[in-house]
Scaffold this motif. Sequence first.
Motif, PDB file in Angstrom:
ATOM      1  N   LEU A  18     -99.521 -50.330  -6.044  1.00  0.00           N
ATOM      2  CA  LEU A  18     -99.626 -50.716  -7.453  1.00  0.00           C
ATOM      3  C   LEU A  18    -101.069 -51.094  -7.784  1.00  0.00           C
ATOM      4  N   LEU A  19    -101.460 -50.844  -9.017  1.00  0.00           N
ATOM      5  CA  LEU A  19    -102.838 -51.096  -9.447  1.00  0.00           C
ATOM      6  C   LEU A  19    -103.273 -52.523  -9.105  1.00  0.00           C
ATOM      7  N   PRO A  20    -104.414 -52.690  -8.409  1.00  0.00           N
ATOM      8  CA  PRO A  20    -104.905 -54.041  -8.122  1.00  0.00           C
ATOM      9  C   PRO A  20    -105.194 -54.815  -9.414  1.00  0.00           C
ATOM     10  N   GLY A  21    -105.214 -56.119  -9.302  1.00  0.00           N
ATOM     11  CA  GLY A  21    -105.680 -56.962 -10.403  1.00  0.00           C
ATOM     12  C   GLY A  21    -104.677 -57.167 -11.527  1.00  0.00           C
ATOM     13  N   CYS A  22    -103.492 -56.556 -11.416  1.00  0.00           N
ATOM     14  CA  CYS A  22    -102.462 -56.723 -12.451  1.00  0.00           C
ATOM     15  C   CYS A  22    -101.378 -57.687 -11.966  1.00  0.00           C
ATOM     16  N   TRP A  23    -100.770 -58.360 -12.895  1.00  0.00           N
ATOM     17  CA  TRP A  23     -99.539 -59.077 -12.600  1.00  0.00           C
ATOM     18  C   TRP A  23     -98.478 -58.054 -12.187  1.00  0.00           C
ATOM     19  N   ILE A  24     -97.737 -58.395 -11.163  1.00  0.00           N
ATOM     20  CA  ILE A  24     -96.626 -57.526 -10.766  1.00  0.00           C
ATOM     21  C   ILE A  24     -95.319 -58.247 -11.060  1.00  0.00           C
ATOM     22  N   VAL A  25     -94.461 -57.606 -11.826  1.00  0.00           N
ATOM     23  CA  VAL A  25     -93.126 -58.152 -12.070  1.00  0.00           C
ATOM     24  C   VAL A  25     -92.118 -57.257 -11.355  1.00  0.00           C
ATOM     25  N   VAL A  26     -91.311 -57.865 -10.502  1.00  0.00           N
ATOM     26  CA  VAL A  26     -90.192 -57.128  -9.916  1.00  0.00           C
ATOM     27  C   VAL A  26     -88.918 -57.646 -10.587  1.00  0.00           C
ATOM     28  N   ARG A  27     -88.265 -56.746 -11.304  1.00  0.00           N
ATOM     29  CA  ARG A  27     -87.026 -57.161 -11.979  1.00  0.00           C
ATOM     30  C   ARG A  27     -85.843 -56.553 -11.253  1.00  0.00           C
ATOM     31  N   ILE A  28     -84.875 -57.400 -10.925  1.00  0.00           N
ATOM     32  CA  ILE A  28     -83.672 -56.882 -10.299  1.00  0.00           C
ATOM     33  C   ILE A  28     -82.514 -57.087 -11.260  1.00  0.00           C
ATOM     34  N   ASP A  29     -81.554 -56.205 -11.162  1.00  0.00           N
ATOM     35  CA  ASP A  29     -80.526 -56.122 -12.186  1.00  0.00           C
ATOM     36  C   ASP A  29     -79.211 -55.720 -11.519  1.00  0.00           C
ATOM     37  N   GLY A  30     -78.148 -56.449 -11.826  1.00  0.00           N
ATOM     38  CA  GLY A  30     -76.856 -56.163 -11.212  1.00  0.00           C
ATOM     39  C   GLY A  30     -76.339 -54.783 -11.592  1.00  0.00           C
ATOM     40  N   LYS A  31     -75.773 -54.083 -10.619  1.00  0.00           N
ATOM     41  CA  LYS A  31     -75.206 -52.751 -10.883  1.00  0.00           C
ATOM     42  C   LYS A  31     -73.721 -52.915 -11.194  1.00  0.00           C
ATOM     43  N   GLY A  32     -73.336 -52.442 -12.362  1.00  0.00           N
ATOM     44  CA  GLY A  32     -71.922 -52.477 -12.717  1.00  0.00           C
ATOM     45  C   GLY A  32     -71.342 -53.880 -12.762  1.00  0.00           C
ATOM     46  N   PHE A  33     -72.098 -54.840 -13.305  1.00  0.00           N
ATOM     47  CA  PHE A  33     -71.614 -56.216 -13.262  1.00  0.00           C
ATOM     48  C   PHE A  33     -70.548 -56.532 -14.310  1.00  0.00           C
ATOM     49  N   THR A  34     -70.401 -55.697 -15.308  1.00  0.00           N
ATOM     50  CA  THR A  34     -69.277 -55.907 -16.220  1.00  0.00           C
ATOM     51  C   THR A  34     -67.979 -55.796 -15.425  1.00  0.00           C
ATOM     52  N   LYS A  35     -67.888 -54.724 -14.678  1.00  0.00           N
ATOM     53  CA  LYS A  35     -66.712 -54.503 -13.845  1.00  0.00           C
ATOM     54  C   LYS A  35     -66.618 -55.569 -12.744  1.00  0.00           C
ATOM     55  N   PHE A  36     -67.756 -55.863 -12.118  1.00  0.00           N
ATOM     56  CA  PHE A  36     -67.789 -56.840 -11.038  1.00  0.00           C
ATOM     57  C   PHE A  36     -67.326 -58.221 -11.522  1.00  0.00           C
ATOM     58  N   SER A  37     -67.751 -58.597 -12.727  1.00  0.00           N
ATOM     59  CA  SER A  37     -67.382 -59.922 -13.231  1.00  0.00           C
ATOM     60  C   SER A  37     -65.906 -59.953 -13.643  1.00  0.00           C
ATOM     61  N   ASP A  38     -65.397 -58.838 -14.167  1.00  0.00           N
ATOM     62  CA  ASP A  38     -63.959 -58.778 -14.467  1.00  0.00           C
ATOM     63  C   ASP A  38     -63.134 -58.902 -13.184  1.00  0.00           C
ATOM     64  N   LEU A  39     -63.568 -58.167 -12.182  1.00  0.00           N
ATOM     65  CA  LEU A  39     -62.844 -58.134 -10.914  1.00  0.00           C
ATOM     66  C   LEU A  39     -62.707 -59.533 -10.301  1.00  0.00           C
ATOM     67  N   HIS A  40     -63.741 -60.348 -10.530  1.00  0.00           N
ATOM     68  CA  HIS A  40     -63.735 -61.684  -9.933  1.00  0.00           C
ATOM     69  C   HIS A  40     -63.405 -62.779 -10.947  1.00  0.00           C
ATOM     70  N   GLY A  41     -62.933 -62.369 -12.105  1.00  0.00           N
ATOM     71  CA  GLY A  41     -62.492 -63.342 -13.097  1.00  0.00           C
ATOM     72  C   GLY A  41     -63.570 -64.298 -13.585  1.00  0.00           C
ATOM     73  N   PHE A  42     -64.790 -63.779 -13.764  1.00  0.00           N
ATOM     74  CA  PHE A  42     -65.850 -64.648 -14.299  1.00  0.00           C
ATOM     75  C   PHE A  42     -65.439 -65.127 -15.685  1.00  0.00           C
ATOM     76  N   GLU A  43     -65.741 -66.394 -15.973  1.00  0.00           N
ATOM     77  CA  GLU A  43     -65.506 -66.916 -17.320  1.00  0.00           C
ATOM     78  C   GLU A  43     -66.460 -66.268 -18.310  1.00  0.00           C
ATOM     79  N   LYS A  44     -65.946 -66.042 -19.528  1.00  0.00           N
ATOM     80  CA  LYS A  44     -66.767 -65.462 -20.573  1.00  0.00           C
ATOM     81  C   LYS A  44     -67.030 -66.505 -21.645  1.00  0.00           C
ATOM     82  N   PRO A  45     -68.171 -66.517 -22.256  1.00  0.00           N
ATOM     83  CA  PRO A  45     -69.293 -65.596 -22.081  1.00  0.00           C
ATOM     84  C   PRO A  45     -70.196 -65.951 -20.886  1.00  0.00           C
TER      85      PRO A  45
END
Lengths: 266, 266, 266, 266
Positions: free
Chosen positions: D26-53
Amino acid sequence: ARRARRGSMANSKYEYVKQYELDDTLLPGCWIVVRIDGKGFTKFSDLHGFEKPNDKRALDLMDECAREVMNEFPDIRLAYGESDEYSFVLGRNTDMYGRRASKLVSLLVSCFTANYVARWSAHLTDTPLRAMPMFDGRAVCYPLDSNLRDYLAWRQADTHINNQYNTCFWALVNSGKTPAEAQATLKGTQTAFKNELLFQNFGINYAHLPEQFKKGSVIIRQRALVEVKSREDGSPVMRERSVPIMLHVDIIRDEFWESHPQLLAP
Amino acid sequence: ARRARRGSMANSKYEYVKQYELDDTLLPGCWIVVRIDGKGFTKFSDLHGFEKPNDKRALDLMDECAREVMNEFPDIRLAYGESDEYSFVLGRNTDMYGRRASKLVSLLVSCFTANYVARWSAHLTDTPLRAMPMFDGRAVCYPLDSNLRDYLAWRQADTHINNQYNTCFWALVNSGKTPAEAQATLKGTQTAFKNELLFQNFGINYAHLPEQFKKGSVIIRQRALVEVKSREDGSPVMRERSVPIMLHVDIIRDEFWESHPQLLAP
Amino acid sequence: ARRARRGSMANSKYEYVKQYELDDTLLPGCWIVVRIDGKGFTKFSDLHGFEKPNDKRALDLMDECAREVMNEFPDIRLAYGESDEYSFVLGRNTDMYGRRASKLVSLLVSCFTANYVARWSAHLTDTPLRAMPMFDGRAVCYPLDSNLRDYLAWRQADTHINNQYNTCFWALVNSGKTPAEAQATLKGTQTAFKNELLFQNFGINYAHLPEQFKKGSVIIRQRALVEVKSREDGSPVMRERSVPIMLHVDIIRDEFWESHPQLLAP
Amino acid sequence: ARRARRGSMANSKYEYVKQYELDDTLLPGCWIVVRIDGKGFTKFSDLHGFEKPNDKRALDLMDECAREVMNEFPDIRLAYGESDEYSFVLGRNTDMYGRRASKLVSLLVSCFTANYVARWSAHLTDTPLRAMPMFDGRAVCYPLDSNLRDYLAWRQADTHINNQYNTCFWALVNSGKTPAEAQATLKGTQTAFKNELLFQNFGINYAHLPEQFKKGSVIIRQRALVEVKSREDGSPVMRERSVPIMLHVDIIRDEFWESHPQLLAP
């Protein structure tokens, strides 16, 4: 390409090959420097009898080509050149050709090269062009203003170092030393020694050499009155335009940047 | 760059900027195609009065430039050109300039452009060069032989489609139609209709048009006896060399590739 | 992300930052190998008392994780693992996540890691997980079938070399030598010497060691009858499905590839 | 990888495949942001009965995983999370893993995922993990401090927008509306309307909802006394260390950045 293409099925089975053209967009928000550099110019300059260590005609030709590149591409804010290389600085937020590296590099190189050939005979009047000049190019991104200034300082310091060395080298060689002897004499020496050597042995005051040789060439844009067309009576119509102007000044110290605040403005 | 640089501390505080030059090596083991394309050539060709739909002088100039590019860079195996574009194919395993995209693209574009300007007057003898020609370039990788063949088929099919359309278009315009009328006449028509139109209305048998217009230009290398120097008595010394030869043939069908197996050889 | 986003102006002034996400699409038409590799597994294996030179429980855990990755991502054609690394091969023409390198690498790594933690206790039954396992990953493109086979041969030859060396090394260390002495004994020795050393000194016939240790693990898909659900009467409904199967076989020689032609099929 | 590799010729014919691993620095001298994001978490949260919202247990788990990532990788200066995503900010001048994108992304994703599985049962005490959580990741460079702040503002504004919408949506659904009706009610409405709706119809004062839901989670490092070991008498040895602390505060306005000047310091 000049073509009057219409929707056609005849080509559709091959068009998948376009997907192999990968994106090479440069990071937004960074300064873009495109540096072009002569290919094999040691040989090229020997072939055409360039004066050593500097051939003013060849430098003027380089400068004129760079100015034409700036005329062609308004997003270039500044150009800096020395010897057989030139760096072009595009504004942080330029969207020229979608910031695609290969577009930017190839078009600047092509424009520069075309001018180099076309304008050769105006500068090296009695020297026929005996080989094709070629330039390579690359694009580099710089995130901070300080990086950009350091880049340009790097090139200008390089100009100074090379020019001082070469001035000594060729003075020694022209006075009868072999290249190897000249090299041995200069090896590991400092600026002060070189200046003294030039002055004592050859009567050259380094400080009096042309600024173009010592500082390289800086092209920026300034507002100026330009003739844009003529009236029916033949009198010129003048308009204020931003035109490239050529300087041979220090761009390492703050003064230059303070005098031209538009260069780093957003 | 021509310089006699020696180790110097003077520049070291700025040299960190070199690290910002990111690697742009192309994937090993793939065919590399560098395609260059004229910038604004509709305008450029109008400005210089190119004949429509094809100006043989301009095409010959393009072809000669491409041949010079092949003379300069021996790793190019084949070149294919049409109109204002040319594609250069580098061997799968080329290590030319370490396969760096910007080096390859910029040098090919620069070499082509230099030749275009330098050789202009030999082809367009009575037409002064009134604007700088410019070419952009890009590099694309193709993993399979079939991809490379499809790429070239894509370009040659494009040549055919454009040429047939443009031949009709300019025949209609030259016979008095407006460009809009000509366009409307041709819209959505097929090959057979266009051939019929050319024959019935203008007495043009499309099949008899020059192969250079219909097929574009293919340059490959072949072994041939070439004069490499002269003896003292003036008689030429001939050696077998690989030299670029120009063809205007079909490169879509197998026949071409079977006749030149070295093109796809490892 | 789970969200019920609706068009909103509130965020529009910041959304320009999305443009900084550059494209990292991998070249179409190439085999994609994603290799994942344990971070600091020398320390990790010491911490958990892995048997040396091979801990079958740990290898089985790796194999099971890889199988789960293949269950999750149907575009993976083959996986090959040894020690703390696993390579996953995606088909030439996969369009999984648009061939974006970071998507492919991160999801495979994440899936593997999740399974490693979740399935740890089933394999290392009496060993609590005392540190988090971590894997890095990278994606590499291979244009030719032969490149892919050479890549896999490279990994399997590596398995053999490491395993033979480590088997000797730990036999020597377990018999009382210091690590430095063991290293000195083995330095520069060939396969034949090592086999002889194992046999003469330790009664180990290298050829009789488990194939999993010597060959690593290969996972491919095969058609098999699988229970997909049960009927009301409790009897299973069987369907033919493509399921991952685990092999410990030579993948360097042609035989493997001739037996599984679907692996390299388009 | 844990291996005791020694120089070996056996593998040399395949090692060329390593050259296909292209550089992704990655280009030197820049801020690096690593963003991670759940895959299929709508389904995952339903499956485990997450409270909404919002399910506080699930958010706490995310937060704890992010803190562990910061404990593992000291070059991360700040993390910001909401819902099933987390962004990690690496310093401009970090040289962590040579700034290679795939290394950075894969290791952060792997560390996060491992912790998510390992710490699941401590947060969702009565909910067995029924599917593997997966996160994708990407690295983005930001040249200017203002870009980094805008990036984080973008994520926090997104948190607010989503949370407000989802709070209304689930209040409506829980009161008997269908999802389609709830959606229709909210379509095109502004903040003020939504707040009013929550207050009038459901007695919810949006301003009184937990800051974690409204602002997301911010993790920075602060100097604090930490127990590093115990003395023989059992008394703790305290040392000042930089430790991750969790905040749920506004990071859009200047105040946060003025209070923590070390975040943007060189």
